[in-house]
Design a protein around this motif. Structure first.
Motif, PDB file in Angstrom:
ATOM      1  N   LYS A   1       0.815  -1.359   0.034  1.00 33.59           N
ATOM      2  CA  LYS A   1      -0.015   0.090  -0.001  1.00 33.59           C
ATOM      3  C   LYS A   1       0.770   1.329  -0.061  1.00 33.59           C
ATOM      4  O   LYS A   1       0.596   2.199  -0.658  1.00 33.59           O
TER       5      LYS A   1
ATOM      6  N   ARG B   1       1.999   1.739  -3.447  1.00 30.57           N
ATOM      7  CA  ARG B   1       0.858   2.132  -4.173  1.00 30.57           C
ATOM      8  C   ARG B   1       0.563   3.815  -4.068  1.00 30.57           C
ATOM      9  O   ARG B   1       0.385   4.558  -5.081  1.00 30.57           O
TER      10      ARG B   1
ATOM     11  N   GLU C   1       0.430   6.352  -6.996  1.00 31.65           N
ATOM     12  CA  GLU C   1      -0.847   7.035  -7.062  1.00 31.65           C
ATOM     13  C   GLU C   1      -0.420   8.462  -7.056  1.00 31.65           C
ATOM     14  O   GLU C   1      -1.112   9.326  -7.793  1.00 31.65           O
TER      15      GLU C   1
ATOM     16  N   TRP D   1      -8.452   7.853  -8.188  1.00 29.38           N
ATOM     17  CA  TRP D   1      -8.164   6.626  -9.072  1.00 29.38           C
ATOM     18  C   TRP D   1      -8.668   5.435  -7.948  1.00 29.38           C
ATOM     19  O   TRP D   1      -8.746   5.599  -6.679  1.00 29.38           O
ATOM     20  N   TYR D   2      -8.637   4.136  -8.589  1.00 30.60           N
ATOM     21  CA  TYR D   2      -9.037   3.048  -8.037  1.00 30.60           C
ATOM     22  C   TYR D   2      -8.246   1.776  -8.539  1.00 30.60           C
ATOM     23  O   TYR D   2      -8.134   1.741  -9.758  1.00 30.60           O
ATOM     24  N   TRP D   3      -7.523   1.180  -7.553  1.00 31.53           N
ATOM     25  CA  TRP D   3      -6.986  -0.018  -7.531  1.00 31.53           C
ATOM     26  C   TRP D   3      -7.491  -1.106  -8.170  1.00 31.53           C
ATOM     27  O   TRP D   3      -8.076  -1.956  -7.388  1.00 31.53           O
TER      28      TRP D   3
ATOM     29  N   ASP E   1      -3.446  -5.301  -9.032  1.00 27.89           N
ATOM     30  CA  ASP E   1      -2.065  -4.802  -8.604  1.00 27.89           C
ATOM     31  C   ASP E   1      -1.379  -4.140  -9.905  1.00 27.89           C
ATOM     32  O   ASP E   1      -0.342  -3.681  -9.699  1.00 27.89           O
TER      33      ASP E   1
ATOM     34  N   GLU F   1      -3.407  -2.446 -12.492  1.00 27.40           N
ATOM     35  CA  GLU F   1      -4.286  -1.503 -13.306  1.00 27.40           C
ATOM     36  C   GLU F   1      -5.178  -0.729 -12.252  1.00 27.40           C
ATOM     37  O   GLU F   1      -5.638  -1.093 -11.170  1.00 27.40           O
ATOM     38  N   LEU F   2      -5.117   0.695 -12.738  1.00 29.03           N
ATOM     39  CA  LEU F   2      -5.900   1.747 -11.802  1.00 29.03           C
ATOM     40  C   LEU F   2      -6.926   2.199 -12.978  1.00 29.03           C
ATOM     41  O   LEU F   2      -6.540   2.318 -13.996  1.00 29.03           O
TER      42      LEU F   2
ATOM     43  N   SER G   1      -8.675   3.933  -3.412  1.00 33.61           N
ATOM     44  CA  SER G   1      -7.620   4.603  -3.756  1.00 33.61           C
ATOM     45  C   SER G   1      -6.478   4.465  -2.600  1.00 33.61           C
ATOM     46  O   SER G   1      -6.829   3.985  -1.126  1.00 33.61           O
TER      47      SER G   1
ATOM     48  N   ASP H   1      -8.615  -3.090   0.361  1.00 34.24           N
ATOM     49  CA  ASP H   1      -8.159  -3.735  -0.730  1.00 34.24           C
ATOM     50  C   ASP H   1      -9.240  -3.466  -1.926  1.00 34.24           C
ATOM     51  O   ASP H   1     -10.201  -3.964  -1.705  1.00 34.24           O
TER      52      ASP H   1
END
Length: 420
Positions: free
Chosen positions: A169, A172, A176, A191-193, A196, A198-199, A397, A405
């Motif tokens: 995280k 990430r 981000e 953004w939305y993950w 692992d 692709e956002l 995010s 997650d």
């Protein structure tokens, strides 16, 4: 010590600075504003970075600026590289030291501006410059933005695809922070993950009409994790057209089409019959194909069974990767407006399908309501992003403290099956 006279002096300084300009210091201890200069802060602070000519800083190590004695304090520090990126930092409450809280970029040139004041409140300034070493032997994270540049409907999400998995995280969050999406007019977005690697980025509501949206990265040279550093990424610019939303009501067997919230057409339709009910929810137009050969075997219907089909289909507007389209269905015109007889697609007459095909674009919105089908998948089968409410979306995010997650993305169907 009497503080009152010094307070009056500082106030008069402020007034004179305003009059003389930001580049002049207007007051001194002798009362002559033209003779005053800020005291030299060079001997008052220590700096953990390189100070000699030709020396370079290790971007793996944090920077620190500290006061050498208790006679003064740091009031502000900014650290910025030559591309305009600022480094986040934290200043101690007593002004004794400042340190970086975000990583430096590799192979970058930095300027650090330190503002101080002595025990009498006199300001001081120091400017430090240095370079960081290259990230030799490090793995680079490449980012690809999508879709292709062009004009899209207001439902089109921005996608960032990574060539390495980012699971941690904290890492990430670094990624981000470096992935920016700006729009004009400006909107709130996040953004939305999805996985692992692709956002997706979308605003709280649909994009504004006739907006310009730009996705870009500032990760080049930024340390993400051990042996992993950011790389340069090609920016992406898209524009939006009118807001076009088509609402297909499986209960009334009608599709109502709106442009900028005003109804422009209502079309008799048929949707999925029992056992093949059309997915409920918001979908985004993925592509338009004038001709598609649709075969039941691609969706698991045995050839020769009562539900099998092999049909030429025209004016096909795709809304899921698993084969859901809005298309011409001349064989079911008698049921359109009255019954649901398809295998999951939204069928209409050839003339209506041509009108729809000519009217919509990629990124426009198709919403199915009152179907007995399952809900549209948020990810993996097209763009179901708008089926995630904003509060849940924000938890995807890495920059949301209360986040959870994000669900793993479902793999897109490679064979692109089709239904009718």
């Amino acid at each position: 010590m009497n503080h009152t006279p010094r307070t009056r002096t500082v106030v008069s300084c402020i007034l004179l600075v305003t009059a003389l300009g930001a580049g002049a210091t207007a007051c001194g201890s002798d009362g002559n504003p033209l003779s005053a200069r800020p005291y030299d802060a060079a001997d008052e602070i220590s700096f953990s970075g390189p100070t000699g000519a030709g020396e370079q800083a290790d971007p793996d190590k944090p920077l620190e600026v500290a006061v050498k004695s208790g006679d003064g304090r740091i009031t502000d520090v900014t650290a910025q590289d030559s591309t305009g990126r600022f480094v986040a930092g934290e200043l101690a409450a007593d002004g004794s030291r400042w340190h970086t809280t975000s990583p430096l970029a590799a192979n970058a040139h930095y300027t650090v501006r330190v503002s101080t004041e002595d025990q009498d409140g006199a300001p001081g300034r120091r400017v430090l410059t240095f370079d960081t070493t290259r990230a030799k032997g490090k793995t680079r994270l490449n980012v690809t933005f999508g879709p292709d540049a062009g004009e899209y409907g207001v439902g089109q999400p921005i996608v960032a695809e990574l060539d390495h998995e980012i699971k941690d995280k904290a890492q990430r969050a670094v990624v981000e922070r470096g992935l920016r999406v700006d729009s004009s007019p400006a909107v709130q977005g996040s953004w939305y993950w999805v996985s692992d690697k692709e956002l997706h980025y979308r605003p709280r509501e649909y994009w504004p009409v006739h907006a310009t949206v730009r996705a870009h990265s500032s990760l080049d040279g930024i340390k993400i994790g051990d042996h992993l550093w950011g790389s340069n990424a090609r920016p992406l610019t898209i524009t939006t057209g009118d807001k076009l939303v088509a609402v297909a009501d499986a209960a009334t067997h009608r599709m109502t089409v709106y442009r900028n919230d005003a109804q422009i057409n209502q079309i008799p339709i048929t949707t999925g019959k029992p056992g093949f009910a059309t997915r409920n929810g918001v979908k985004v137009v993925l592509a338009k194909q004038y001709f598609v050969r649709m075969r039941s075997t691609t969706v698991g219907i045995a050839e020769g069974s009562s539900d099998s089909y092999d049909l030429p289909v025209f004016y096909a507007t795709r809304v899921t990767w698993s084969g859901e389209y809005v298309h011409a269905a001349p064989w079911s015109v008698g049921s359109q407006g009255y019954a649901n007889v398809s295998h999951g697609c939204t069928g209409m007459s050839t003339s209506n399908a041509k009108w729809f095909f000519d009217t919509v674009h990629e990124g426009d919105v198709v919403q199915v309501v009152n179907s007995q089908g399952a809900a549209m998948e948020p990810f993996g089968n097209g763009f179901g992003d708008w089926n995630v409410d904003w509060a849940k979306w924000r938890t995807g995010s890495a920059l949301t403290d209360t986040g959870e997650d994000a669900p793993a993305s479902q793999d897109a169907v490679r064979l692109r099956p089709t239904t009718v």
